[in-house]
Design an enzyme around this catalytic site. Structure first.
Site, PDB file in Angstrom:
ATOM      1  N   HIS A 134       0.814  -1.217   0.000  1.00 15.64           N
ATOM      2  CA  HIS A 134       0.000   0.000   0.000  1.00 15.64           C
ATOM      3  C   HIS A 134       0.852   1.273   0.000  1.00 15.64           C
ATOM      4  CE1 HIS A 134       0.157   0.203   4.541  1.00 15.64           C
ATOM      5  NE2 HIS A 134       0.102   1.491   4.281  1.00 15.64           N
ATOM      6  N   ASP A 169      -0.037  -7.603   1.919  1.00 17.76           N
ATOM      7  CA  ASP A 169       0.440  -6.223   1.772  1.00 17.76           C
ATOM      8  C   ASP A 169       1.978  -6.157   1.741  1.00 17.76           C
ATOM      9  OD1 ASP A 169       0.502  -3.477   1.677  1.00 17.76           O
ATOM     10  OD2 ASP A 169      -0.227  -3.171   3.730  1.00 17.76           O
ATOM     11  N   GLN A 199       0.492   5.582  11.609  1.00 17.80           N
ATOM     12  CA  GLN A 199       0.618   6.041  10.237  1.00 17.80           C
ATOM     13  C   GLN A 199       2.002   6.624   9.964  1.00 17.80           C
ATOM     14  OE1 GLN A 199      -2.458   8.809   8.940  1.00 17.80           O
ATOM     15  NE2 GLN A 199      -2.700   7.323   7.334  1.00 17.80           N
ATOM     16  N   GLY A 200       2.546   6.287   8.813  1.00 14.81           N
ATOM     17  CA  GLY A 200       3.904   6.710   8.481  1.00 14.81           C
ATOM     18  C   GLY A 200       4.923   5.640   8.794  1.00 14.81           C
ATOM     19  N   ASP A 201       4.536   4.688   9.665  1.00  9.95           N
ATOM     20  CA  ASP A 201       5.404   3.544   9.955  1.00  9.95           C
ATOM     21  C   ASP A 201       5.210   2.426   8.942  1.00  9.95           C
ATOM     22  OD1 ASP A 201       6.476   4.611  12.311  1.00  9.95           O
ATOM     23  OD2 ASP A 201       4.792   3.870  13.501  1.00  9.95           O
ATOM     24  N   SER A 202       4.156   2.515   8.165  1.00  9.15           N
ATOM     25  CA  SER A 202       3.811   1.448   7.225  1.00  9.15           C
ATOM     26  C   SER A 202       5.009   0.996   6.412  1.00  9.15           C
ATOM     27  CB  SER A 202       2.716   1.923   6.273  1.00  9.15           C
ATOM     28  OG  SER A 202       1.479   1.823   6.901  1.00  9.15           O
TER      29      SER A 202
END
Ligand code: 4AZ
Length: 271
Positions: free
Chosen positions: A83, A137, A231-234
């Site tokens: 993603h 993912d 969020q942003g660690d994905s």
């Protein structure tokens, strides 16, 4: 996670870039969920396999253009979340992001004094990735130049002890540290525990957020809440006893006791 990025992610990242905020974790829960991600600073010298994905063109230069995490699993191979390279996160097709870079050896993304930025030669996105359930993912980046062999992290084997419930692990990233869009400039990590699949199956039976499926996903967090990726660690690594077991993928909010983090089960889906 894609839907979350839809709702708040991209706006959050853009806002973060605008105010010069920095890197660790994720999505923005409502004020009532004001649990934090509970981590502490980590060094890239001790964890050389943690990398940031950046595009200054798409995300601005203040934090080296960081928008996701990744992990070095071969001298020219970086794994991240599928993603992370989709149009909803990038705001355009990947083919239109020529300045995509893998940033290694840099704890503080505000400075270019340390570390290097490596161009990406090829991107493979798992053809089985399902953006509705978030299954599978994972994406693989092939680098234009090799990184040092000493920065390669081994991947756990399918069914290894490291990925069993009860296993202690740590997750790394430059994402949101509050759940409110406070991106970290410095690399951070937080300790979490691998949880039973049943815990995530109950938490995520199938909704707009995603559906937990143990064959390609791993459930981890703190049963009391407060320690989580965001969020942003994905795309960043979940590591147990020196082995890569997961990639930050999705979840409902950050650090909520009833909503653990969901990770890509790398042992099963790595190409
Ligand atoms: C995200 O949107 C995201 N708390 C990442 C991790 C988690 C939730 C959302 C897990 O990128």
């Amino acid at each position: 996670m894609r839907r979350r990025w839809n709702r708040s992610g991209r706006a959050g990242l853009v806002a973060a870039a605008a105010v010069l905020a920095a890197p660790l974790c994720g999505p923005a829960p409502a004020a009532a969920d004001s649990v934090v991600v509970g981590g502490s600073p980590a060094g890239v010298d001790e964890h050389p396999w943690v990398v940031a994905l950046g595009s200054r063109d798409r995300f601005g230069g203040e934090r080296s253009g960081q928008f996701c995490g990744g992990v070095v699993v071969g001298e020219r191979t970086v794994l991240t979340a599928a993603h992370c390279v989709d149009e909803e996160v990038l705001g355009t097709a990947l083919s239109r992001v020529p300045d995509l870079r893998v940033i290694s050896g840099r704890d503080d993304l505000r400075s270019t004094a340390k570390g290097r930025e490596t161009a990406v030669r090829e991107v493979w996105v798992n053809p089985e990735y399902d953006s509705v359930t978030n299954a599978g993912d994972i994406a693989r980046l092939t680098l234009a130049e090799p990184l040092p062999a000493s920065s390669v992290l081994p991947v756990a084997r399918p069914g290894a002890a490291e990925e069993k419930a009860g296993s202690k692990a740590a997750v790394f990233g430059w994402g949101d540290t509050t759940g409110n869009g406070t991106y970290s400039s410095r690399l951070r990590s937080v300790g979490v525990t691998v949880l039973e699949d049943a815990t995530c199956r109950r938490a995520y039976p199938g909704s707009s957020v995603g559906r937990y499926q143990a064959d390609t996903m791993l459930c981890a967090g703190d049963p009391r809440g407060g320690r989580d990726a965001c969020q942003g660690d994905s795309g960043g690594p979940l590591v147990s006893r020196g082995k890569l077991i997961g990639l930050v993928s999705w979840g409902s909010g950050c650090g909520r006791a009833s909503s653990p983090g969901v990770y890509t089960r790398v042992s099963e889906v790595a190409p």
